[in-house]
Design a protein around this motif. Sequence first.
Motif, short mmCIF file in Angstrom:
data_model
loop_
_atom_site.label_atom_id
_atom_site.label_comp_id
_atom_site.label_asym_id
_atom_site.label_seq_id
_atom_site.Cartn_x
_atom_site.Cartn_y
_atom_site.Cartn_z
N CYS A 290 30.37 17.59 13.05
CA CYS A 290 29.80 18.45 12.00
C CYS A 290 30.29 19.87 12.23
O CYS A 290 30.13 20.42 13.32
CB CYS A 290 28.28 18.43 12.05
SG CYS A 290 27.53 16.86 11.64
N ASP B 4 29.96 23.68 10.64
CA ASP B 4 29.23 24.53 9.71
C ASP B 4 28.89 25.83 10.41
O ASP B 4 28.47 25.83 11.57
CB ASP B 4 27.94 23.82 9.25
CG ASP B 4 27.30 24.47 8.04
OD1 ASP B 4 27.49 25.68 7.81
OD2 ASP B 4 26.58 23.75 7.32
N LEU C 68 23.25 23.20 10.58
CA LEU C 68 23.99 22.38 11.54
C LEU C 68 23.02 21.63 12.46
O LEU C 68 23.18 20.44 12.71
CB LEU C 68 24.92 23.29 12.36
CG LEU C 68 26.01 22.64 13.19
CD1 LEU C 68 26.95 21.81 12.30
CD2 LEU C 68 26.81 23.70 13.94
N ARG C 69 21.98 22.33 12.95
CA ARG C 69 20.99 21.70 13.82
C ARG C 69 20.21 20.60 13.09
O ARG C 69 19.96 19.54 13.65
CB ARG C 69 20.01 22.75 14.35
CG ARG C 69 20.38 23.19 15.75
CD ARG C 69 19.27 24.03 16.33
NE ARG C 69 19.75 25.40 16.34
CZ ARG C 69 19.02 26.47 16.19
NH1 ARG C 69 17.73 26.38 16.00
NH2 ARG C 69 19.55 27.66 16.24
N LYS D 85 22.49 17.59 12.65
CA LYS D 85 22.69 16.92 13.94
C LYS D 85 21.48 16.06 14.28
O LYS D 85 21.62 14.89 14.66
CB LYS D 85 22.93 17.97 15.04
CG LYS D 85 23.17 17.39 16.43
CD LYS D 85 23.43 18.52 17.42
CE LYS D 85 23.75 18.16 18.83
NZ LYS D 85 23.69 16.87 19.33
N VAL E 82 26.77 12.94 17.83
CA VAL E 82 27.17 14.08 17.00
C VAL E 82 27.70 15.22 17.86
O VAL E 82 27.05 15.64 18.81
CB VAL E 82 25.98 14.60 16.15
CG1 VAL E 82 26.41 15.75 15.26
CG2 VAL E 82 25.37 13.47 15.33
N THR F 190 29.14 19.24 17.36
CA THR F 190 29.07 20.30 16.35
C THR F 190 30.02 21.44 16.69
O THR F 190 30.36 21.65 17.86
CB THR F 190 27.63 20.86 16.24
OG1 THR F 190 27.25 21.44 17.51
CG2 THR F 190 26.65 19.78 15.83
#
Length: 122
Positions: free
Chosen positions: A10, A12, A18-19, A22, A32, A34
């Motif tokens: 991911c 972003d 984002l959190r 996830k 995941v 990030t």
Amino acid sequence: MPPEGRLILCIDDERIGLRVRKLLLERAGYRVLTAPDGPAGLAIFDAEPIEIVLLDYSMPGMHGGEVAAVMRQRKPLIPILLLSAYVGLPTEITDLVNGYLTKADDAPTLLARIQSLIPDSH
């Protein structure tokens, strides 16, 4: 194949979004990774066995279309799902990715779209 163990990247620049994504994806059984921007995302993309990318469009530095173009050159078969607050992105951007959702789409829609894009998930 069920999502367990599938690795999603991911990218972003919005930390809270984002959190949240996830957490949603991990609860659904995915692993995941990030990244807060395009260059960091590309470094992870090159170094890890990523199976699908969830990519924000509007980011400082490199926007999602630029990131997707580089990813297509490096690993053309990895599915990319573009997320954006914008509706109606140019076709030269959407043609680079396997799917496009707005950030307003709900969690079940996002999960179903991811599942449909991962190879051997049908």
